[in-house]
Design an enzyme around this catalytic site. Structure first.
Site, PDB file in Angstrom:
ATOM      1  N   THR A   6       0.837  -1.206   0.000  1.00 47.54           N
ATOM      2  CA  THR A   6       0.000   0.000   0.000  1.00 47.54           C
ATOM      3  C   THR A   6       0.871   1.254   0.000  1.00 47.54           C
ATOM      4  O   THR A   6       2.015   1.211   0.460  1.00 47.54           O
ATOM      5  CB  THR A   6      -0.899   0.046   1.245  1.00 47.54           C
ATOM      6  N   TYR A  25      14.616   0.937  -4.094  1.00 43.47           N
ATOM      7  CA  TYR A  25      13.188   0.649  -4.218  1.00 43.47           C
ATOM      8  C   TYR A  25      12.885  -0.754  -3.697  1.00 43.47           C
ATOM      9  O   TYR A  25      11.917  -0.966  -2.979  1.00 43.47           O
ATOM     10  CB  TYR A  25      12.742   0.758  -5.684  1.00 43.47           C
ATOM     11  N   ARG A  39       8.673  -1.945  -8.246  1.00 42.89           N
ATOM     12  CA  ARG A  39       7.991  -1.061  -9.209  1.00 42.89           C
ATOM     13  C   ARG A  39       6.811  -0.342  -8.567  1.00 42.89           C
ATOM     14  O   ARG A  39       6.561   0.834  -8.842  1.00 42.89           O
ATOM     15  CB  ARG A  39       7.532  -1.841 -10.431  1.00 42.89           C
ATOM     16  N   CYS A  56      11.077  11.108  -0.585  1.00 44.23           N
ATOM     17  CA  CYS A  56      11.208  10.164  -1.695  1.00 44.23           C
ATOM     18  C   CYS A  56      12.520  10.332  -2.446  1.00 44.23           C
ATOM     19  O   CYS A  56      12.958   9.398  -3.124  1.00 44.23           O
ATOM     20  CB  CYS A  56      10.019  10.271  -2.633  1.00 44.23           C
ATOM     21  N   SER A  62      18.925   0.026  -7.029  1.00 44.12           N
ATOM     22  CA  SER A  62      19.812  -0.795  -6.200  1.00 44.12           C
ATOM     23  C   SER A  62      21.294  -0.568  -6.490  1.00 44.12           C
ATOM     24  O   SER A  62      22.128  -0.781  -5.622  1.00 44.12           O
ATOM     25  CB  SER A  62      19.464  -2.278  -6.346  1.00 44.12           C
TER      26      SER A  62
END
Length: 104
Positions: A6, A25, A39, A56, A62
């Site tokens: 979520t 991420y 993603r 953010c 990575s």
């Protein structure tokens, strides 16, 4: 029904990334309990409702690459924000994940 990562779970993890550090991420997805959802993390961060409190810009690929489509000013803006916090970059332009990368 399969649970999905979520936005709230992503934003909670990203809020915990300290200044001067970055997280991938994939690491954000794993920390939220949803490995393999990198993603989705990117999609949620692209529509971040409050970049002032959900940093953010501290989320990178990575290998340390920055987001070419960083939603809040592009890759240059992301790098500038990270440099202002003390994140070091390698000569190839990637964030130094060994020095600045973390897992929560």
């Amino acid at each position: 029904m399969t649970e999905k990562i979520t936005p709230q779970a992503v934003y909670e993890i990203v809020r915990r990334i300290p200044k001067g550090r970055v997280m991938s991420y994939g690491a954000v997805a794993r920390a939220a309990g949803f490995p393999g959802n990198a993603r989705a993390v990117g999609r949620y961060l692209h529509v971040n409702p409050d970049p002032g409190t959900i940093p953010c810009h501290r989320v990178v690929f990575s290998d340390g690459r920055l987001a070419p489509s960083f939603a809040f000013g592009g890759e240059g803006a992301q790098r500038s924000l990270l440099e202002s916090e003390g994140v070091r970059f390698k000569p190839d332009g990637k964030a130094d994940m060994r020095e600045c990368g973390i897992n929560i």
